[in-house]
Motif scaffolding. Structure first.
Motif, PDB file in Angstrom:
ATOM      1  N   HIS A  37     -43.125   1.049  -6.236  1.00  0.00           N
ATOM      2  CA  HIS A  37     -43.548   1.197  -7.499  1.00  0.00           C
ATOM      3  C   HIS A  37     -43.565   0.145  -8.420  1.00  0.00           C
ATOM      4  CE1 HIS A  37     -42.658   4.599 -10.701  1.00  0.00           C
ATOM      5  NE2 HIS A  37     -43.985   3.895 -11.030  1.00  0.00           N
ATOM      6  N   ALA A  38     -42.816  -0.722  -8.158  1.00  0.00           N
ATOM      7  CA  ALA A  38     -42.717  -2.038  -9.022  1.00  0.00           C
ATOM      8  C   ALA A  38     -44.273  -2.922  -8.714  1.00  0.00           C
ATOM      9  CB  ALA A  38     -41.582  -2.902  -8.866  1.00  0.00           C
ATOM     10  N   ALA A  39     -44.423  -2.969  -7.429  1.00  0.00           N
ATOM     11  CA  ALA A  39     -45.716  -3.880  -6.769  1.00  0.00           C
ATOM     12  C   ALA A  39     -46.794  -3.093  -7.522  1.00  0.00           C
ATOM     13  CB  ALA A  39     -45.614  -3.939  -5.372  1.00  0.00           C
ATOM     14  N   SER A  40     -46.809  -1.716  -7.304  1.00  0.00           N
ATOM     15  CA  SER A  40     -47.965  -1.135  -7.913  1.00  0.00           C
ATOM     16  C   SER A  40     -48.179  -1.215  -9.630  1.00  0.00           C
ATOM     17  CB  SER A  40     -47.782   0.210  -7.466  1.00  0.00           C
ATOM     18  OG  SER A  40     -48.985   1.140  -7.946  1.00  0.00           O
ATOM     19  N   CYS A  43     -48.980  -5.496  -9.904  1.00  0.00           N
ATOM     20  CA  CYS A  43     -49.875  -6.196  -9.139  1.00  0.00           C
ATOM     21  C   CYS A  43     -50.855  -7.092 -10.090  1.00  0.00           C
ATOM     22  CB  CYS A  43     -50.610  -5.390  -8.221  1.00  0.00           C
ATOM     23  SG  CYS A  43     -51.606  -4.126  -8.947  1.00  0.00           S
ATOM     24  N   GLY A  44     -51.181  -6.219 -11.231  1.00  0.00           N
ATOM     25  CA  GLY A  44     -52.497  -6.924 -12.040  1.00  0.00           C
ATOM     26  C   GLY A  44     -51.925  -8.208 -12.665  1.00  0.00           C
ATOM     27  N   VAL A  45     -50.757  -7.830 -13.656  1.00  0.00           N
ATOM     28  CA  VAL A  45     -50.168  -9.173 -14.072  1.00  0.00           C
ATOM     29  C   VAL A  45     -49.819 -10.163 -13.096  1.00  0.00           C
ATOM     30  CG1 VAL A  45     -49.905  -8.087 -16.239  1.00  0.00           C
ATOM     31  CG2 VAL A  45     -48.114  -8.137 -14.499  1.00  0.00           C
ATOM     32  N   GLU A  46     -49.160  -9.848 -12.082  1.00  0.00           N
ATOM     33  CA  GLU A  46     -48.800 -11.021 -10.977  1.00  0.00           C
ATOM     34  C   GLU A  46     -50.025 -11.690 -10.491  1.00  0.00           C
ATOM     35  OE1 GLU A  46     -45.899 -11.891  -9.800  1.00  0.00           O
ATOM     36  OE2 GLU A  46     -44.835 -10.507 -11.334  1.00  0.00           O
ATOM     37  N   ALA A  50     -50.282 -12.716 -17.042  1.00  0.00           N
ATOM     38  CA  ALA A  50     -49.406 -11.598 -17.872  1.00  0.00           C
ATOM     39  C   ALA A  50     -50.215 -11.115 -19.097  1.00  0.00           C
ATOM     40  CB  ALA A  50     -48.325 -12.324 -18.450  1.00  0.00           C
ATOM     41  N   GLU A  51     -49.766  -9.936 -19.516  1.00  0.00           N
ATOM     42  CA  GLU A  51     -50.431  -9.344 -20.883  1.00  0.00           C
ATOM     43  C   GLU A  51     -49.144  -9.072 -21.717  1.00  0.00           C
ATOM     44  OE1 GLU A  51     -53.412  -8.719 -21.608  1.00  0.00           O
ATOM     45  OE2 GLU A  51     -54.157  -9.181 -19.678  1.00  0.00           O
ATOM     46  N   VAL A  64     -56.780  -2.974 -10.237  1.00  0.00           N
ATOM     47  CA  VAL A  64     -56.507  -3.595  -8.920  1.00  0.00           C
ATOM     48  C   VAL A  64     -56.235  -2.519  -7.948  1.00  0.00           C
ATOM     49  CG1 VAL A  64     -54.724  -5.024  -7.756  1.00  0.00           C
ATOM     50  CG2 VAL A  64     -55.968  -5.810  -9.793  1.00  0.00           C
ATOM     51  N   ASN A  65     -55.281  -1.509  -8.137  1.00  0.00           N
ATOM     52  CA  ASN A  65     -54.696  -0.468  -7.182  1.00  0.00           C
ATOM     53  C   ASN A  65     -56.008   0.444  -7.017  1.00  0.00           C
ATOM     54  OD1 ASN A  65     -52.156  -0.925  -6.723  1.00  0.00           O
ATOM     55  ND2 ASN A  65     -51.673  -0.437  -8.727  1.00  0.00           N
ATOM     56  N   GLY A  66     -57.061   0.492  -8.093  1.00  0.00           N
ATOM     57  CA  GLY A  66     -58.076   1.448  -7.863  1.00  0.00           C
ATOM     58  C   GLY A  66     -59.213   0.956  -6.661  1.00  0.00           C
TER      59      GLY A  66
END
Length: 149
Positions: A37-40, A43-46, A50-51, A64-66
C-alpha cells in the motif's frame, strides 16, 4: 491453452494468495497491482519528486501505477475483481469498467451483501463468485473441462 489472469481490487486480505495456491498445476500466469500500500501510494513522489498538495501526490502515484495496470489488463484473458468489506473499492470498480470496455472475461469476487451496490458491475461479469475457491474452480473448469469433486 493457458490463461493470463489479472487479480484486481482489494489489497488488505490474502485472497490473491489463496487463488494462486489453489491454481497450482494449472497453466495460469497471474498479474496484479502493486499490493504494498505505501509503495503504491508513494511511487510517484518517490520517483518524480515531492508534491505539496495531497491531490498531486496521489495523482503522480495513480499515473505511475496506471502504466502497469493498463498493460496487465490489456494482456489479461480473464480479470478477477475483488470487492472487499473493509474499504470502498473505487479502484476495483474502475478496473472492472476498464476490463468490460476491453471485452475481457471477468469474474467478480464479492460478499453477498454487495450484490445490490454492484448490480451493474455484476451484470458485466461472466461470473460472480463468493470465495477464492470458486474462482479457482472456474479457472480449472475453463482449462480442463473438469467440474469440482
Amino acid at each position: 491453452m493457458g490463461l493470463n489472469v489479472y487479480l484486481a481490487g482489494e489489497i488488505h486480505t490474502d485472497w490473491r494468495d489463496q487463488i494462486i495456491q489453489g491454481a497450482q498445476g494449472l497453466d495460469v500466469t497471474f498479474s496484479g497491482p502493486v499490493t504494498d500500500h505505501a509503495a503504491s501510494d508513494d511511487c510517484g513522489v518517490e520517483i518524480l519528486g515531492a508534491e505539496d498538495q495531497k491531490f498531486w501526490h496521489d495523482r503522480k502515484g495513480a499515473l505511475v501505477n496506471g502504466i502497469r495496470t493498463r498493460k496487465d489488463l490489456h494482456d489479461a484473458d480473464v480479470v478477477v475483481v475483488r470487492f472487499g468489506d473493509k474499504y470502498k473499492q473505487w479502484n476495483a470498480a474502475f478496473d472492472a469498467g476498464q476490463a468490460a470496455a476491453l471485452g475481457k472475461s471477468m469474474i467478480i469476487l464479492q460478499p453477498e451483501e454487495h450484490d445490490h451496490a454492484l448490480k451493474e458491475v455484476n451484470a458485466a461479469a461472466d461470473a460472480v463468485a463468493r470465495t477464492p475457491e470458486q474462482v479457482v474452480q472456474i479457472l480449472r473448469y475453463v482449462l480442463t473441462d473438469k467440474l469440482p469433486g
